[in-house]
Design a protein around this motif. Sequence first.
Motif, short mmCIF file in Angstrom:
data_model
loop_
_atom_site.label_atom_id
_atom_site.label_comp_id
_atom_site.label_asym_id
_atom_site.label_seq_id
_atom_site.Cartn_x
_atom_site.Cartn_y
_atom_site.Cartn_z
N ARG A 121 95.35 55.00 55.32
CA ARG A 121 95.39 53.97 56.58
C ARG A 121 95.69 52.70 56.27
O ARG A 121 95.46 52.17 54.89
N GLY A 122 96.11 51.73 57.10
CA GLY A 122 96.40 50.41 56.75
C GLY A 122 96.63 49.87 58.11
O GLY A 122 96.26 50.26 59.31
N VAL A 123 96.99 48.61 58.14
CA VAL A 123 97.37 47.80 59.12
C VAL A 123 98.83 47.09 58.82
O VAL A 123 99.08 46.90 57.72
N ARG A 124 99.41 46.86 59.85
CA ARG A 124 100.80 46.20 60.09
C ARG A 124 100.64 44.86 60.86
O ARG A 124 100.16 45.02 61.92
N ILE A 125 100.77 43.68 60.32
CA ILE A 125 100.48 42.66 61.04
C ILE A 125 101.57 41.75 60.85
O ILE A 125 102.32 41.15 60.13
N GLU A 126 101.91 41.30 62.18
CA GLU A 126 103.18 40.44 62.42
C GLU A 126 102.66 39.04 61.78
O GLU A 126 101.67 38.53 61.87
N ASN A 127 103.82 38.30 61.02
CA ASN A 127 103.76 37.02 60.60
C ASN A 127 104.43 36.31 61.44
O ASN A 127 105.75 36.30 61.61
N VAL A 128 103.99 35.01 62.22
CA VAL A 128 104.66 34.36 63.02
C VAL A 128 104.99 33.18 62.34
O VAL A 128 105.56 32.16 63.13
N ASP A 129 104.85 32.89 61.32
CA ASP A 129 105.35 31.64 60.58
C ASP A 129 106.68 31.58 60.40
O ASP A 129 107.11 32.36 59.70
N ALA A 134 108.59 36.54 55.20
CA ALA A 134 108.08 37.99 55.37
C ALA A 134 107.71 38.25 56.94
O ALA A 134 106.88 37.55 57.20
N PRO A 135 108.51 39.10 57.48
CA PRO A 135 108.32 39.10 58.86
C PRO A 135 107.06 39.86 59.15
O PRO A 135 106.24 39.70 60.24
N VAL A 136 106.42 40.74 58.31
CA VAL A 136 105.15 41.73 58.49
C VAL A 136 104.55 41.76 57.11
O VAL A 136 104.88 41.56 56.16
N TRP A 137 103.21 41.72 57.33
CA TRP A 137 102.41 42.00 56.17
C TRP A 137 101.81 43.52 56.35
O TRP A 137 101.27 43.83 57.57
#
Length: 159
Positions: A121-129, A134-137
């Motif tokens: 399982r995991g998470v996909r986190i949007e990077n808004v910087d 990197a667009p996502v983590w």
Amino acid sequence: MTGATTPDVSTRSYRERLIPGPGLFIALLLVVPAVALVLTPVNAAIAVPTGVIVYIIAAATMLLLSPTIRVAQGRLIADRATIPVDQLGEIELLGAEALRAAIGPGLDARSFLLVRGWITRGVRIENVDPADPAPVWILTTRHPRRLADAIAAARVSDS
């Protein structure tokens, strides 16, 4: 944030070590007879003890090199990478199939990944910087909801 509840102040910090599960350590036991088999023709007396020592070294290495995910002091820290929580956008919780799809052929090569195969399982986190390439983590975690809640709580406390 997708499907998150209102953040609780008590979830402001988060820490998880991505250690392998017991199954991997059990499978690693196969190194003992493998080393013993190789060393028996050389010196039978040291074959099994050397296999045990190799197992202990390999298991300790896996434990010591396991990365950590933390949310502390307004930052998400994934192993050696760090980003302020105010630079994070939408968080998507990923089950096994969604995680497989997220890191599959459609993955943006610029994405930051901290993925361990023994965690499903995991998470996909949007990077808004805008300055960060990197667009996502995408992070594997055994507790995706708690991680998402900790990030949300850290955002609230930084506001």
